[in-house]
Scaffold this active site. Structure first.
Site, PDB file in Angstrom:
ATOM      1  N   LYS A 216      -7.205  -4.996  -3.016  1.00  0.00           N
ATOM      2  CA  LYS A 216      -7.958  -5.346  -1.953  1.00  0.00           C
ATOM      3  C   LYS A 216      -8.868  -4.331  -1.486  1.00  0.00           C
ATOM      4  O   LYS A 216      -8.770  -3.338  -2.035  1.00  0.00           O
ATOM      5  CB  LYS A 216      -6.864  -6.004  -0.722  1.00  0.00           C
TER       6      LYS A 216
ATOM      7  N   CYS B  84      -2.383  -2.309   7.435  1.00  0.00           N
ATOM      8  CA  CYS B  84      -2.161  -3.329   6.333  1.00  0.00           C
ATOM      9  C   CYS B  84      -0.750  -4.063   6.383  1.00  0.00           C
ATOM     10  O   CYS B  84      -0.933  -5.241   6.050  1.00  0.00           O
ATOM     11  CB  CYS B  84      -2.485  -2.506   5.232  1.00  0.00           C
TER      12      CYS B  84
ATOM     13  N   ASP C 279       0.663  -1.305  -0.103  1.00  0.00           N
ATOM     14  CA  ASP C 279       0.222  -0.083  -0.068  1.00  0.00           C
ATOM     15  C   ASP C 279       0.616   1.452   0.158  1.00  0.00           C
ATOM     16  O   ASP C 279       0.346   2.400   0.669  1.00  0.00           O
ATOM     17  CB  ASP C 279      -0.832   0.004   1.262  1.00  0.00           C
TER      18      ASP C 279
HETATM   19  C1  VGL Z   1      -4.849   0.820   5.488  1.00  0.00           C
HETATM   20  C2  VGL Z   1      -6.222   2.190   6.661  1.00  0.00           C
HETATM   21  C3  VGL Z   1      -7.597   1.869   6.157  1.00  0.00           C
HETATM   22  C4  VGL Z   1      -3.589   0.527   5.411  1.00  0.00           C
HETATM   23  C5  VGL Z   1      -5.816   0.931   4.774  1.00  0.00           C
HETATM   24  O1  VGL Z   1      -3.146   0.369   4.143  1.00  0.00           O
HETATM   25  O2  VGL Z   1      -2.800   0.302   6.173  1.00  0.00           O
HETATM   26  N1  VGL Z   1      -5.023   1.509   6.570  1.00  0.00           N
HETATM   27  N2  VGL Z   1      -7.149   1.322   4.812  1.00  0.00           N
END
Ligand code: VGL
Ligand code: ZN
Length: 205
Positions: A107, A158, A21
């Site tokens: 995802k 994540c 991410d």
């Molecule tokens: C994430 C908060 C919401 C992450 C993803 O990638 O850690 N954090 N969605």
């Protein structure tokens, strides 16, 4: 700045790099910026280059939400809108040097289901965008991967979920401390996440 050194022990057959991410929305200037998220770029790029040079598998995960995703505040979730599918914020940050052979796992695409772990992602094939490919675990096993090197954003969400899922699924995990940053909604969340990964048998590099 000195180039971070990637140890030879993490550049051997059976290893894969999983970059979690590292998207515009999670970096400074983005809608859900992780403090200091951009501090990992040099480390991530050094590992990407090394994995590319050694011909080892490289996977990027991407949070990839519909506009009405359940994790958004409008639906009672924790977060402002972020990483909306097809938006600039969902793109891998442009400071990241993406090797041409890298694969991408999307995802959180179901509006009604949260998904923090990269192992909930499915391979994205731009030639067939409507047909999700294999999940990350299947893709890794197809490549005889037994150890995943994990880095990215955010440590306490994540990255944590991806590393713990990897361990549950039987992969060895090497978590690169200099390659992660967290949100720390509760102070200490990121350190606790790293401790959890270590306590479950992950190695912290
Ligand atoms: C994430 C908060 C919401 C992450 C993803 O990638 O850690 N954090 N969605
Ligand atoms: Zn999200």
């Amino acid at each position: 700045m000195n180039q971070p050194v990637v140890p030879d022990s993490a550049l051997t057959a059976g290893h894969a790099l999983v970059v979690v991410d590292v998207q515009r929305d999670f970096c400074p200037g983005g809608s859900l910026a992780v403090p200091d998220g951009d501090a990992i770029f040099g480390v991530v790029n050094a590992w990407l280059q090394a994995y590319h040079q050694h011909g080892l598998p490289i996977a990027f995960t991407q949070d990839y939400h519909p506009q009405n995703h359940i994790s958004f505040k409008a639906r009672g979730g924790l977060w402002p809108p972020h990483c909306v599918a097809g938006s600039a914020g969902a793109e891998i940050h442009p400071a990241i040097g993406i090797p041409p052979e890298a694969s991408f796992f999307h995802k959180g695409v179901d509006p009604d289901q949260d998904a923090y772990s990269g192992f909930e992602g499915r391979l994205y094939d731009p030639a067939h965008p409507a047909e999700p490919g294999p999940g990350l675990a299947e893709w890794l096993r197809q490549r005889q991967v037994t150890t995943v090197v994990v880095m990215g954003l955010a440590t306490d969400y994540c990255v944590r979920a991806t590393a713990l899922d990897a361990l549950s699924l039987g992969f060895a995990v090497k978590l690169v401390r200099a390659g992660v940053r967290g949100v720390d909604v509760h102070p200490g969340d990121s350190e606790r996440a790293i401790d959890e990964v270590a306590a479950r048998g992950g190695m912290v590099l």
